[in-house]
Scaffold this motif. Structure first.
Motif, PDB file in Angstrom:
ATOM      1  N   TYR A 671       0.859  -1.196   0.000  1.00  0.00           N
ATOM      2  CA  TYR A 671       0.000   0.000   0.000  1.00  0.00           C
ATOM      3  C   TYR A 671       0.891   1.241   0.000  1.00  0.00           C
ATOM      4  O   TYR A 671       1.756   1.406   0.868  1.00  0.00           O
ATOM      5  CB  TYR A 671      -0.899   0.025   1.245  1.00  0.00           C
ATOM      6  CG  TYR A 671      -2.106   0.919   1.086  1.00  0.00           C
ATOM      7  CD1 TYR A 671      -3.278   0.424   0.556  1.00  0.00           C
ATOM      8  CD2 TYR A 671      -2.050   2.262   1.464  1.00  0.00           C
ATOM      9  CE1 TYR A 671      -4.382   1.242   0.398  1.00  0.00           C
ATOM     10  CE2 TYR A 671      -3.142   3.084   1.309  1.00  0.00           C
ATOM     11  CZ  TYR A 671      -4.314   2.574   0.771  1.00  0.00           C
ATOM     12  OH  TYR A 671      -5.410   3.378   0.613  1.00  0.00           O
ATOM     13  N   ILE A 687      -7.870   0.765   3.283  1.00  0.00           N
ATOM     14  CA  ILE A 687      -7.249  -0.458   3.809  1.00  0.00           C
ATOM     15  C   ILE A 687      -8.315  -1.430   4.297  1.00  0.00           C
ATOM     16  O   ILE A 687      -8.201  -2.656   4.107  1.00  0.00           O
ATOM     17  CB  ILE A 687      -6.259  -0.098   4.930  1.00  0.00           C
ATOM     18  CG1 ILE A 687      -5.068   0.670   4.346  1.00  0.00           C
ATOM     19  CG2 ILE A 687      -5.789  -1.347   5.661  1.00  0.00           C
ATOM     20  CD1 ILE A 687      -4.089   1.164   5.394  1.00  0.00           C
ATOM     21  N   LEU A 697      -1.887  -7.785   3.039  1.00  0.00           N
ATOM     22  CA  LEU A 697      -1.115  -6.546   3.012  1.00  0.00           C
ATOM     23  C   LEU A 697       0.255  -6.766   3.646  1.00  0.00           C
ATOM     24  O   LEU A 697       0.366  -7.176   4.806  1.00  0.00           O
ATOM     25  CB  LEU A 697      -1.860  -5.439   3.765  1.00  0.00           C
ATOM     26  CG  LEU A 697      -3.166  -4.959   3.102  1.00  0.00           C
ATOM     27  CD1 LEU A 697      -3.961  -4.095   4.052  1.00  0.00           C
ATOM     28  CD2 LEU A 697      -2.864  -4.201   1.826  1.00  0.00           C
ATOM     29  N   VAL A 700       3.341  -0.731   4.178  1.00  0.00           N
ATOM     30  CA  VAL A 700       3.106   0.589   3.593  1.00  0.00           C
ATOM     31  C   VAL A 700       4.435   1.159   3.127  1.00  0.00           C
ATOM     32  O   VAL A 700       5.461   1.024   3.794  1.00  0.00           O
ATOM     33  CB  VAL A 700       2.460   1.545   4.627  1.00  0.00           C
ATOM     34  CG1 VAL A 700       2.367   2.961   4.083  1.00  0.00           C
ATOM     35  CG2 VAL A 700       1.076   1.036   5.013  1.00  0.00           C
TER      36      VAL A 700
END
Length: 733
Positions: A671, A687, A697, A700
């Protein structure tokens, strides 16, 4: 399993949050966060400070010079005692602070300003108005709807307001002194008003004392008349009662306060005298009775009687002569017989005198007994009268006490009335001028240096408040420490903000951008048990956050490490990968999703080492419908038989369903969040949508980190690559 443990250890060493434990990097100290804020907004803050300084200089240059005159006065707690007579004001008060606070407030009271204005004739003085920046014609202007008296009242209020606005009291700590300052454009006028202000304050204080004394005298006069009437009535009641019951007072005994504690009446005095006489009569009767019990020549009177003494002396002489003659003569001799007769006569005289003394004692005893009886009868009679008088004297004593009380109050008020009269006639005051005001020779304002200091301070405060406000309004991610705290995802790395195209920047192996993505590649290599995810989707919250650059950069890094990489542009609505590499976009992913099976024909080789791409092809009418099937999963499965890694540039999440559909088809999702970009609540919502789509995920990537945030990020985001350039060149070769 060993790789997973290494990933956890690396997370701990590098400050990444551990997904298993939920721990994250420590937040920088508060002062350091403030410093980051200042660095981010330093140009705006500097502009605000400089603006305040410039405005201060301009305002100072346009300000008229002001002159401040100062008079110093002394305020004493007690008045000067010219006489020993006290006035009505208390000599002391519980707290000095209250007294002096009262005096300071009286110094700026409206009546004092009115007195100064009247004394200096300021109500019609145009010069006074001019000295305060007001046109003097305002005194002669006529206002519609207002009478002449109303206009005069309005002008008087204006004058008084100007006086109060420009006077200031400055007490000197730990002293009785206070400075009274007046400021205007006219130095001489400021001096006159300051001196007159002190004089008016002294006069007002004396007038207030005299007025309070006059009021007190008037009150005491009224009270004295009332108390005098009450005293006369109480004394009259006492006299009438004494007359009615026959109480005759001979004397009174009073205490130190003038109250009657005992009084001597006629009955009491007579009873006391009779009782004394009775006691004396009783003593005399007892003594007479004792004397009457003894008789003969042994009594005291017989021994001390002169007559008996002479008779005994004569008898002794006769007896001696008689004895001598009997020796010389016979008993019948006439001389002897004569002497015998004389001796007998002497004895008889002595016996008669002794008997007379005895009879006198008896008579004295009888007289003493009679007198005692008479006095006892009189005492009993007086006692009965005195008892009656005592019963009446109880009420009489009450009348006397009432009269005494009224007399004491009357005397005290009369004395106080006399003291106040004397004190009110003596013009004493507890306020004096220590240092009169002089005409100032230089203006007190404007003070350029002071104004600059104030402007600088206000500018700093305003700049700080502005920066703080902007920090609160700006809901984006500002520094790496916020990622875990706000999003709950590990931080894979940060990338700097660059001016060139990512593909061009990544060609420089020593560039900061290459260092940053190489570090991100290293972190992703520990995200699974088999190393770097086989299929990886890159998405973000909104467009232009750097997801396409991240996709291309990771593909470049993978290719340089010897991996065969297929980069797929999955943003069917706004493709960008082919443009970044200068490729065509005639056919691509949309064609395969629409039903064409020859996906290999859509692959375009690039000049990048080991990197090939599949562009989006023509934009379909409904990208979500194409992605909702299984064609994308089939493409990934088939492509992994020929390629080591597949990187998909997915579309943004917010407002579309494309990214969640792609995320569930790949092994891992990265992400991308732009530094100081979208609001945190939007990132969290995006998210959450990916989590609901069962996306895995990995973390980040914080992109476009500016210089203000790089104070923290240097060495964190791309310091890992420092010193490894030669190794990467070896890998490239």
């Amino acid at each position: 399993m060993q790789n997973t443990e290494n990933f956890g250890a690396l997370e701990s060493q590098q400050g990444y949050p551990n997904a298993g434990t939920g721990t994250g990097p420590s937040v920088p100290p508060m002062l350091l966060q403030y410093w980051y804020t200042v660095m981010r907004w330093r140009w705006l803050m500097l502009g605000i400070i400089l603006g305040c300084i410039v405005l201060s200089v301009v305002a100072t240059l346009f300000m008229s010079p002001q002159y401040t005159a100062q008079v110093q006065i002394q305020v004493d707690r007690q008045q000067k005692q010219i006489t020993m007579v006290e006035g009505i004001e208390a000599q002391t008060t519980p707290q000095d602070q209250e007294f002096y606070a009262t005096q300071y407030n009286l110094l700026t009271a409206r009546p004092l300003a009115e007195r100064v204005a009247a004394s200096l004739a300021l109500y019609e003085n145009e010069t006074f108005l001019t000295a305060h920046g007001i046109d003097g014609d305002v005194l002669t202007e006529k206002a519609p709807g207002l009478s002449a008296q109303q206009i005069r009242d309005k002008n008087r209020s204006l004058i008084v307001k100007l006086l109060l606005d420009n006077v200031e009291t400055v007490p000197i700590r730990n002293s009785k002194l206070v400075n009274v300052q007046y400021t205007s454009r006219d130095a001489a006028l400021s001096s006159r008003i300051a001196n007159e202000w002190a004089a008016a304050f002294i006069s007002t204080s004396m007038d207030r004392q005299y007025a309070s004394t006059a009021d007190a005298r008037k009150f005491l006069e009224e009270r004295l008349v009332t108390l005098r009437q009450r005293l006369d009535e109480s004394e009259k009641l006492a006299v009438d009662y004494a007359s009615r019951y026959g109480i005759v007072t001979l004397g009174e005994t009073k205490d130190s306060e003038g109250r009657t504690i005992s009084n001597q009446t006629l009955a009491g005095s007579q009873l006391a005298e009779m009782a004394t006489a009775l006691n004396e009569a009783t003593a005399a009767r007892i003594a007479a009775e004792s004397r009457s019990a003894s008789a003969g020549e042994s009594t005291t009177e017989s021994v001390t009687s002169t007559t008996l003494s002479n008779l005994r002396s004569q008898r002794s002489t006769i007896a001696a002569e008689y004895a001598r003659r009997r020796v010389q003569l016979e008993d019948g001799h006439p001389t002897v017989q004569e002497l015998r007769q004389q001796l007998t006569a002497a004895d008889g005289a002595i016996s008669q005198e002794t008997q007379r003394i005895s009879r006198a004692r008896q008579s004295e005893y009888r007289e003493a007994s009679r007198r005692e009886a008479e006095l006892r009868a009189q005492v009993e009679s007086l006692k009965r009268g005195y008892d009656t008088e005592n019963k009446a004297n109880i009420q009489y004593a009450a009348f006397l006490r009432d009269a005494d009380t009224n007399r004491q109050i009357y005397d005290a008020l009369l004395q106080r009335y006399k003291e106040i009269g004397v004190a009110g006639q003596v013009g004493v005051n507890n306020i004096s001028v220590v240092e009169p005001a002089i005409i100032p020779d230089r203006p007190s304002s404007p003070n350029l240096l002071l104004n600059l200091l104030v402007a600088t301070f206000l500018g700093i405060a305003l700049a700080g408040a502005t920066a703080f406000g902007l920090e609160q309004i700006d809901e984006g991610i500002r520094d790496p420490t916020q990622v875990d705290a706000l999003l709950g995802l590990p931080l894979l790395g940060i990338t700097p903000k660059v001016d060139r195209n990512a593909a061009e920047e990544m060609q420089d192996l020593k560039s900061a951008l290459y260092d940053a993505y190489f570090s991100i590649h290293s972190n992703l290599s520990f995200s699974t048990s088999h190393g770097f995810p086989k299929s990886l989707a890159i998405t973000s919250t909104r467009p232009s956050e750097g997801k396409s650059s991240t996709s291309l950069s990771l593909a470049i890094v993978l290719g340089r490490t010897g991996k065969k990489v297929l980069l797929i542009d999955g943003d069917l609505r706004s493709p960008s990968v082919h443009g970044m590499l200068g490729m065509t976009n005639e056919k691509g992913l949309s064609n395969y999703l629409a039903g064409e099976d020859e996906w290999r024909s859509f692959i375009q080789p690039t000049e990048l080492k080991n990197v090939s791409i599949i562009s989006t092809g023509r934009s379909p009418p409904s990208a979500a419908e194409l992605l909702s099937g299984d064609r994308l999963s089939m493409l990934i499965a088939q492509a992994l038989t020929e390629y080591d890694n597949i990187v998909i540039d997915a579309p943004p999440v917010l407002g579309m369903t494309d990214a969640p559909l792609i995320a569930k088809a790949v092994e891992s999702v990265v992400y991308v969040v732009e530094s100081v970009g979208p609001a945190v609540r939007g990132i969290r919502s995006s998210i959450q949508r990916l989590v609901m789509a069962n996306a895995r995920l990995s973390g980040v990537v914080l992109t476009k980190v500016g210089e203000g945030s790089m104070n923290y990020g240097y060495g964190y985001g791309y310091g890992y690559g420092y010193g490894y350039g030669q190794d990467r060149k070896d890998l490239d070769q």
